[in-house]
Design an enzyme around this catalytic site. Structure first.
Site, PDB file in Angstrom:
ATOM      1  N   PRO A   1       8.484   0.765  -7.904  1.00 39.38           N
ATOM      2  CG  PRO A   1       7.485  -0.735  -9.586  1.00 39.38           C
ATOM      3  CD  PRO A   1       8.622   0.068  -8.991  1.00 39.38           C
ATOM      4  N   GLY A   2       6.291  -0.184  -5.264  1.00 38.04           N
ATOM      5  CA  GLY A   2       5.842  -0.982  -4.436  1.00 38.04           C
ATOM      6  C   GLY A   2       4.404  -1.408  -4.411  1.00 38.04           C
TER       7      GLY A   2
ATOM      8  NE  ARG B   1      -1.408   1.731   3.428  1.00 39.94           N
ATOM      9  CZ  ARG B   1      -2.137   2.454   3.051  1.00 39.94           C
ATOM     10  NH1 ARG B   1      -3.547   2.144   2.842  1.00 39.94           N
ATOM     11  NH2 ARG B   1      -1.980   3.710   2.511  1.00 39.94           N
TER      12      ARG B   1
ATOM     13  CB  CYS C   1      -6.863  -2.747  24.717  1.00 35.48           C
ATOM     14  SG  CYS C   1      -7.684  -3.822  25.497  1.00 35.48           S
ATOM     15  CD  GLU C   2      -3.569   2.044  21.289  1.00 38.41           C
ATOM     16  OE1 GLU C   2      -3.895   3.134  20.883  1.00 38.41           O
ATOM     17  OE2 GLU C   2      -2.515   1.659  21.756  1.00 38.41           O
TER      18      GLU C   2
ATOM     19  CE1 TYR D   1       5.481   0.426   1.846  1.00 40.16           C
ATOM     20  CE2 TYR D   1       3.744   0.826   0.339  1.00 40.16           C
ATOM     21  CZ  TYR D   1       4.785   0.849   0.561  1.00 40.16           C
ATOM     22  OH  TYR D   1       5.922   1.031  -0.242  1.00 40.16           O
TER      23      TYR D   1
HETATM   24  N1  LLP Z   1      11.528   4.042  -3.400  1.00 41.64           N
HETATM   25  C1  LLP Z   1      11.668   4.595  -1.965  1.00 41.64           C
HETATM   26  C2  LLP Z   1      12.945   5.394  -1.784  1.00 41.64           C
HETATM   27  C3  LLP Z   1      10.743   4.555  -1.121  1.00 41.64           C
HETATM   28  O1  LLP Z   1      10.895   5.243   0.072  1.00 41.64           O
HETATM   29  C4  LLP Z   1       9.511   3.943  -1.372  1.00 41.64           C
HETATM   30  C5  LLP Z   1       8.175   3.883  -0.381  1.00 41.64           C
HETATM   31  C6  LLP Z   1       9.282   3.294  -2.379  1.00 41.64           C
HETATM   32  C7  LLP Z   1      10.269   3.320  -3.454  1.00 41.64           C
HETATM   33  C8  LLP Z   1       8.095   2.676  -2.835  1.00 41.64           C
HETATM   34  O2  LLP Z   1       6.932   3.435  -2.913  1.00 41.64           O
HETATM   35  P1  LLP Z   1       5.342   2.910  -3.422  1.00 41.64           P
HETATM   36  O3  LLP Z   1       5.555   2.485  -4.955  1.00 41.64           O
HETATM   37  O4  LLP Z   1       5.080   1.713  -2.760  1.00 41.64           O
HETATM   38  O5  LLP Z   1       4.437   4.074  -3.071  1.00 41.64           O
HETATM   39  N2  LLP Z   1       3.709   2.641   4.637  1.00 41.64           N
HETATM   40  C9  LLP Z   1       3.259   3.754   3.902  1.00 41.64           C
HETATM   41  C10 LLP Z   1       3.923   3.877   2.595  1.00 41.64           C
HETATM   42  C11 LLP Z   1       5.390   4.203   2.882  1.00 41.64           C
HETATM   43  C12 LLP Z   1       6.191   4.302   1.829  1.00 41.64           C
HETATM   44  C13 LLP Z   1       7.653   4.518   1.974  1.00 41.64           C
HETATM   45  N3  LLP Z   1       8.458   4.494   0.948  1.00 41.64           N
HETATM   46  C14 LLP Z   1       1.694   3.347   3.576  1.00 41.64           C
HETATM   47  O6  LLP Z   1       1.220   2.155   4.089  1.00 41.64           O
HETATM   48  O7  LLP Z   1       1.055   3.906   2.683  1.00 41.64           O
END
Ligand code: LLP
Length: 399
Positions: A256-257, A294, A326-327, A355
């Protein structure tokens, strides 16, 4: 507390980080597991040290994320190195440190074998299988479909098993991995993938491999809308795969992130002014797509609130909340009903822990903002300095 600088800043809640971690810890009771925090979501060193102290492992996608994880004190044996374009020198470091490495492709396997030889270490590897389950999310954050650039397709599974068998001194296959995508709001999707994955694990075991790890990736969504929806919790996620994991006596890795860190933070902005063009009303703030991309990149909704009490006669209108970049892509929110703020009013963008800072840029030379957190006792501490113009000039010194 020192005075907060007059510029946009990120403000985190340490108690909320604790609560988010605890939700996963409790959900995983009774299972052998690793909570691998996905560092890409937020790489603040103080936050990493705290998550490590709570008990997280780490999920890495670059050599620098690995170096930072080591600096934050993460146990390399609880770290997983992912990615479709891992570089040989980074793989060598991962092999030296004893990190789990996911095999993503034929050339990636080659590089991992080379890294094992250079490091003189046998590497614990997982096969990243792309299960072709639709995560029902924005195309940019879907990773487990069959045409995605990540992982290997099941048609090629046998080739990879043979290749691992051919390198008994370099590779030890310990598990299978998948990651479906991000912002997933239905746990059935995880269950569907886990069913496929344990079937692959059965097939792999049938060939004599002793594999113990099922890694189901990250991707659990959060309630960005603040409109009273009931979203799945970490417990809902784990409960949907628990029996499958127990039935095969597996260790479960999760990555989890967002669901650990997103809702622990606001981007705090100040209103520069209000203007109207044609039929559009704009609140212009000092934060922008440089600090929080985002909304412009994914059309993502992040909840916005004014924090200063509006003037008593403030008219409620529909505004686009925009920055000074500027976008025309530079917006933090579109069509938001808000009281007309006065100049200098505070305006926060919620759920900015994941993110946002980690994807911030210095576009238009808006230097990356400082970060603070509220401690358990309610005091506020700085956890990262804001970048300055002088930092930028330093890159040109001595040329
Ligand atoms: N594991 C892998 C292999 C991943 O590619 C990712 C996220 C995670 C774990 C963590 O995922 P999470 O639990 O955070 O959803 N920038 C985008 C999200 C990109 C996620 C990329 N991979 C945003 O701002 O929504």
């Amino acid at each position: 507390m020192e005075t907060v600088e007059r510029r946009p800043f990120y403000l985190y809640s340490k108690p909320q980080i604790n609560r988010n971690f605890e939700a996963y810890r409790e959900a995983l009771e009774g299972l052998n597991s690793i909570i691998g925090y996905a560092i890409k979501a937020n790489n603040n060193l103080k936050i990493l040290e705290h998550l490590r102290m709570l008990g997280c492992g780490a999920v890495l996608v670059s050599g620098n994320e690995l170096r930072l994880a080591l600096k934050a004190g993460f146990d390399p044996k609880r770290c997983i190195f992912n990615g479709n374009g891992k570089l040989l020198e980074d793989l060598v470091l991962a092999a030296q440190e004893g990190v789990f490495i996911n095999i993503d492709s034929e050339f990636d396997l080659d590089n991992i074998v080379s890294a094992a030889r250079i490091a003189g270490k046998k590497v614990n590897v997982l096969l990243r299988i792309n299960p072709d389950v639709d995560p029902q999310v924005h195309a940019y954050v879907a990773t487990g479909n069959k045409n995605s650039k990540f992982g290997i397709r099941n048609e090629k599974l046998q080739w990879f098993l043979d290749a691992v068998k051919a390198h008994p001194n370099e590779l030890k296959l310990v598990g299978a991995h998948c990651h479906l995508g991000s912002t997933i709001t239905k746990v059935d999707i995880f269950r569907d993938a886990a069913v496929l994955m344990v079937n692959y694990i059965d097939q792999i075991r049938d060939q004599g491999f002793e594999i113990d790890y099922l890694n189901i990736g990250g991707g659990l969504g959060i309630d960005y809308y603040h409109a009273g929806a009931v979203l799945p919790t970490p417990r809902d996620l784990i409960d949907t795969v628990r029996e499958l994991v127990l039935s095969r006596d597996l260790n479960l890795i999760i990555e989890p992130g967002r669901s650990l860190i997103a809702n622990t933070c606001c981007l705090v902005n100040r209103v520069t002014g209000v203007k109207t063009n044609g039929t559009k009303n704009f609140i212009v703030v000092d934060g922008s797509m440089s600090e929080l991309i985002r909304p412009s990149l994914y059309g993502a909704y992040q909840h916005i609130e004014l924090v200063s009490p509006p003037p008593p006669d403030a008219e409620i209108s529909t505004f686009d909340v925009v920055g000074p970049v500027c976008e025309s892509a530079d917006f933090l929110g579109k069509d938001r009903e808000l009281p007309t703020p006065s100049r200098g009013a505070g305006l926060v963008v919620h759920d900015a822990g994941a993110y946002c800072m980690s994807m911030a840029s210095t576009y238009n030379l808006k230097m990356r903002p400082p970060e603070y957190w509220v401690e358990e006792d309610g005091s506020v501490a700085k956890i990262r300095h804001g970048e300055t113009f002088e930092d930028h000039i330093r890159y040109f010194e001595g040329l």
